[in-house]
Design a protein around this motif. Structure first.
Motif, PDB file in Angstrom:
ATOM      1  N   GLU A 169     -52.577  45.012  44.590  1.00 34.54           N
ATOM      2  CA  GLU A 169     -52.277  44.094  43.970  1.00 34.54           C
ATOM      3  C   GLU A 169     -51.557  42.932  45.047  1.00 34.54           C
ATOM      4  O   GLU A 169     -50.323  43.298  45.841  1.00 34.54           O
ATOM      5  CB  GLU A 169     -51.048  43.735  43.029  1.00 34.54           C
ATOM      6  N   ALA A 170     -50.801  41.941  44.703  1.00 32.67           N
ATOM      7  CA  ALA A 170     -50.471  41.156  46.349  1.00 32.67           C
ATOM      8  C   ALA A 170     -49.003  41.395  45.692  1.00 32.67           C
ATOM      9  O   ALA A 170     -47.859  40.889  46.999  1.00 32.67           O
ATOM     10  CB  ALA A 170     -50.791  39.806  46.384  1.00 32.67           C
ATOM     11  N   ILE A 216     -54.931  41.626  49.896  1.00 35.55           N
ATOM     12  CA  ILE A 216     -56.220  41.297  50.508  1.00 35.55           C
ATOM     13  C   ILE A 216     -56.646  40.012  50.880  1.00 35.55           C
ATOM     14  O   ILE A 216     -56.045  38.667  50.789  1.00 35.55           O
ATOM     15  CB  ILE A 216     -56.908  41.437  49.088  1.00 35.55           C
ATOM     16  N   SER A 217     -57.315  40.184  52.527  1.00 33.12           N
ATOM     17  CA  SER A 217     -57.380  38.619  52.968  1.00 33.12           C
ATOM     18  C   SER A 217     -58.824  38.527  52.826  1.00 33.12           C
ATOM     19  O   SER A 217     -59.779  37.365  53.074  1.00 33.12           O
ATOM     20  CB  SER A 217     -57.425  38.658  55.377  1.00 33.12           C
ATOM     21  N   GLU A 218     -59.488  39.450  52.694  1.00 28.92           N
ATOM     22  CA  GLU A 218     -60.971  39.372  52.450  1.00 28.92           C
ATOM     23  C   GLU A 218     -61.940  40.592  51.716  1.00 28.92           C
ATOM     24  O   GLU A 218     -61.519  41.638  52.445  1.00 28.92           O
ATOM     25  CB  GLU A 218     -61.671  39.403  54.290  1.00 28.92           C
ATOM     26  N   ASN A 226     -68.650  48.876  51.247  1.00 28.46           N
ATOM     27  CA  ASN A 226     -68.324  47.235  50.919  1.00 28.46           C
ATOM     28  C   ASN A 226     -67.182  47.571  51.358  1.00 28.46           C
ATOM     29  O   ASN A 226     -66.138  48.626  51.920  1.00 28.46           O
ATOM     30  CB  ASN A 226     -67.707  47.100  49.694  1.00 28.46           C
ATOM     31  N   ILE A 227     -66.743  46.528  52.405  1.00 31.54           N
ATOM     32  CA  ILE A 227     -65.240  46.463  53.229  1.00 31.54           C
ATOM     33  C   ILE A 227     -63.989  45.684  52.518  1.00 31.54           C
ATOM     34  O   ILE A 227     -64.745  44.330  52.416  1.00 31.54           O
ATOM     35  CB  ILE A 227     -65.681  46.691  54.867  1.00 31.54           C
ATOM     36  N   ILE A 228     -63.212  45.881  52.667  1.00 33.48           N
ATOM     37  CA  ILE A 228     -61.516  45.138  52.120  1.00 33.48           C
ATOM     38  C   ILE A 228     -60.898  45.061  54.002  1.00 33.48           C
ATOM     39  O   ILE A 228     -60.459  46.183  54.027  1.00 33.48           O
ATOM     40  CB  ILE A 228     -60.830  45.573  51.018  1.00 33.48           C
ATOM     41  N   GLY A 272     -53.190  43.032  58.248  1.00 34.49           N
ATOM     42  CA  GLY A 272     -53.769  43.517  59.559  1.00 34.49           C
ATOM     43  C   GLY A 272     -53.632  45.185  59.728  1.00 34.49           C
ATOM     44  O   GLY A 272     -53.890  45.529  60.570  1.00 34.49           O
ATOM     45  N   SER A 273     -53.222  46.056  58.573  1.00 32.13           N
ATOM     46  CA  SER A 273     -53.299  47.148  58.422  1.00 32.13           C
ATOM     47  C   SER A 273     -54.956  47.145  59.022  1.00 32.13           C
ATOM     48  O   SER A 273     -55.771  46.894  58.389  1.00 32.13           O
ATOM     49  CB  SER A 273     -52.276  47.699  57.477  1.00 32.13           C
TER      50      SER A 273
END
Length: 470
Positions: A38-39, A156-158, A167-169, A174-175
């Motif tokens: 969560e942002a 999340i950026s992508e 799958n990738i998060i 930049g972490s």
């Protein structure tokens, strides 16, 4: 299996709890892993007043301060955890009656779509009714059941859906990226997760659309209004230049059955109100000028004679603003192990009264399908990454086949209803009143549409589909 949920609002928290309840025991020693990203901060002890001053997002729950959970959503909560249902009901108010009124306070129709209220003989009836509450109260009941360690505050950026492998998060700070077998996008109508389903597009091919309606709302003390508002009612006041709604938002602490969704308690100390109106340009909630909006609201409803509306305007304090958005129908809600639910898949306008209930139905439906096929895979010793992908894809297909017709119908009905909140001339206004007056003469027929929505049992529907599949 490693599972990531993006978004810690009502849909995300419900998904976490449902997965924890239904996931089959893994074959290996390593337990299932479920993490929510969560942002914004989601400290469960943060109060509504604290959130008023903070940023607006799914977890602070300032946007759309009040909500209603229909009997269909309450049944999802009961199947999940009966004590959770009791806590949510205790924090809100049971409203079996819907009243349609003119701006002058004349009652046009009075509907009881979920059956009659309790007889008041000291025991609840067996019929669940809608529960009205603050959004923050509902969210907090869910959030308190999730350990702090399961929620990571990170933007999340992508999200990348991969045909093979996990799958990738990636993250905005930049972490290091995170891999997951299943990613559930519960991040609202401006979902970033949704972009993973359409990687070929440079921009969001299905962006949210502003409907030309805006709303403001808040809560005021109910002390001077209890004689003016019918016990157990949600009130909808219509006029030619907008719409006004109000309901009691909590029950009296002395009420003996205040945690029962089948019993109408004495009202508590808060009354929730909201107003919707035509606004050609989308307002920006971040730049909300309380004084200007309050002044405009008084001007808009200044000649309305409904006594509750007039009382609210006297002591009005605008606490939130929420434009009405919709999301174009998506061709799919899943790709390679990334699945959308709630507003990320299908944003329903507030007029549906089903936003939270449909998010709960989504979460339960997908969880039941997914856990069923995962259990089958374990029974046949299929535990590799390709098998997990297949499990998710099979579950997601049946989830979409079940859910899409239902939410599409609800969206179409809600879009027709919200037209009554737009500006209209005097002839259109009185034609609207006449139509609602006719509805009032046939209350059971008029309530049938609501009955079909509220009596829906998503768990039974899933069970029937799985039975046919076998």
């Amino acid at each position: 299996m490693k599972i990531v949920i993006i978004g810690a609002g009502v849909a995300g928290c419900a998904s976490y709890l449902l997965l924890k309840k239904h996931l089959p025991r893994p074959l290996s020693e390593e337990p299932h892993s479920i993490t929510i990203y969560e942002a914004y901060d989601t400290d469960k002890d943060t109060t509504y007043s604290d959130r008023e001053q903070g940023p607006t997002h799914s977890s602070t729950l300032v946007v759309g301060g009040g909500l209603g959970i229909g009997a269909n959503g309450l049944h999802v909560l009961r199947r999940l955890d009966e004590q959770l249902l009791f806590d949510i009901v205790r924090g809100g108010y049971v409203v079996p009656t819907m009243k349609m009124l003119t701006k002058n306070g004349t009652v046009l129709a009075r509907l009881q779509p979920t059956g009659s209220p309790s007889s008041g003989d000291g025991t609840p009836s067996q019929q669940m009714h809608m529960v009205a509450s603050s959004r923050h109260s509902v969210w907090r009941c869910l959030r308190t059941r999730i350990p702090d360690s399961a929620i990571v505050t990170k933007r999340i950026s992508e999200v990348i859906a991969k045909p093979e492998g996990r799958n990738i998060i990636t993250f905005a700070d930049g972490s290091p990226p995170v891999e997951a077998d299943l990613i559930i996008g519960a991040d609202g109508l401006k979902s970033l997760t949704k972009r993973a389903l359409f990687p070929e597009a440079k921009e969001d091919p299905f962006p949210p659309h502003y409907e030309g309606l805006a709303g403001v709302g808040g809560f005021i003390p109910s002390k001077d209004l209890k004689d003016l508002v019918e016990k157990g009612s949600m009130n909808f006041v219509f006029g030619g230049n907008g719409f006004f709604g109000y309901f009691f938002a909590d029950s009296a602490e002395s009420s003996p059955y205040r945690d029962s969704p089948c019993y109408v308690s004495e009202p508590g100390d808060k009354l929730a109100w909201w107003s919707s109106f035509t606004a050609e340009e989308c307002p920006d909630p971040k730049n909300l000028d309380v004084e200007v909006v309050s002044r405009q609201l008084r001007q808009r409803h200044g000649n309305w004679k409904d006594p509750v509306v007039r009382k609210v305007l006297e002591s009005i304090r605008v606490e939130n603003m929420y434009p009405t958005w919709s999301v174009p129908p998506l061709p799919t809600w899943e790709r390679d192990g990334v699945v959308l639910l709630g507003d990320a898949a299908h944003a329903l306008p507030p007029t549906s009264g089903q936003g939270s209930s449909q998010a709960l139905e989504d979460a339960e439906a997908f969880t039941l399908f997914f856990c069923h096929y995962l259990r089958e895979a374990y029974e046949t010793q299929q535990t590799d990454c390709a098998s997990r992908k297949q499990v998710i894809k099979k579950a997601a297909k049946q989830y979409m086949d079940l859910r899409l017709p239902r939410v599409t119908k609800l969206l179409e009905n809600a879009q027709r209803t919200q037209n009554s909140k737009r500006d209209m001339n005097i002839f259109q206004e009185y034609a609207m009143y006449f139509f609602m007056w006719i509805m009032g003469w046939f209350p059971r027929l008029s309530a049938k549409t609501f009955d079909d929505v509220f009596r829906y049992n998503v768990a039974e529907e899933v069970k029937n589909i799985l039975g046919k599949t076998r």
